[in-house]
Design a protein around this motif. Structure first.
Motif, PDB file in Angstrom:
ATOM      1  N   THR A 129       0.475   6.503  -2.920  1.00  0.00           N
ATOM      2  CA  THR A 129       1.345   7.131  -2.475  1.00  0.00           C
ATOM      3  C   THR A 129       2.425   6.571  -1.918  1.00  0.00           C
ATOM      4  N   PRO A 130       3.448   6.577  -2.073  1.00  0.00           N
ATOM      5  CA  PRO A 130       4.341   7.668  -3.369  1.00  0.00           C
ATOM      6  C   PRO A 130       4.073   7.184  -4.713  1.00  0.00           C
ATOM      7  N   ALA A 131       3.627   8.152  -5.419  1.00  0.00           N
ATOM      8  CA  ALA A 131       3.156   7.749  -6.885  1.00  0.00           C
ATOM      9  C   ALA A 131       4.210   6.749  -7.692  1.00  0.00           C
ATOM     10  N   PRO A 132       3.711   5.627  -8.117  1.00  0.00           N
ATOM     11  CA  PRO A 132       4.515   4.476  -8.726  1.00  0.00           C
ATOM     12  C   PRO A 132       4.869   4.833 -10.096  1.00  0.00           C
ATOM     13  N   HIS A 133       5.913   4.212 -10.485  1.00  0.00           N
ATOM     14  CA  HIS A 133       6.178   4.269 -12.132  1.00  0.00           C
ATOM     15  C   HIS A 133       5.248   3.372 -12.905  1.00  0.00           C
ATOM     16  N   ALA A 186      -6.445   3.824  -9.999  1.00  0.00           N
ATOM     17  CA  ALA A 186      -5.634   2.787  -8.825  1.00  0.00           C
ATOM     18  C   ALA A 186      -4.531   3.613  -8.695  1.00  0.00           C
ATOM     19  N   LEU A 187      -3.490   3.822  -9.803  1.00  0.00           N
ATOM     20  CA  LEU A 187      -2.324   4.398  -9.461  1.00  0.00           C
ATOM     21  C   LEU A 187      -2.189   5.729  -9.194  1.00  0.00           C
ATOM     22  N   ALA A 188      -3.481   6.546  -9.608  1.00  0.00           N
ATOM     23  CA  ALA A 188      -3.514   7.907  -9.265  1.00  0.00           C
ATOM     24  C   ALA A 188      -3.638   8.124  -7.786  1.00  0.00           C
TER      25      ALA A 188
END
Length: 53
Positions: free
Chosen positions: A29-33, A24-26
């Motif tokens: 956009t934009p990439a989260p911390h 899910a994180l991958a």
């Protein structure tokens, strides 16, 4: 935040979601911390990472 069932000294995380959080994180956009939460007792000597499919 992602729950961690274990963590190795080199930063690999063992979770319980079958890679759900990582996939899910991958795709965001934009990439989260990403912040992992674990207990000191969950530290492991090593975790052998596998490729996500």
């Amino acid at each position: 935040m992602a729950a961690c069932a274990g963590r190795s000294a080199d930063g690999y995380r063992l979770g319980q979601g079958g890679g759900y959080f990582d996939r899910a994180l991958a795709n965001l956009t934009p990439a989260p911390h990403a912040i992992g939460i674990w207990l000191l007792q969950s530290r492991m000597a090593t975790i052998h990472p596998s490729r996500m499919t």
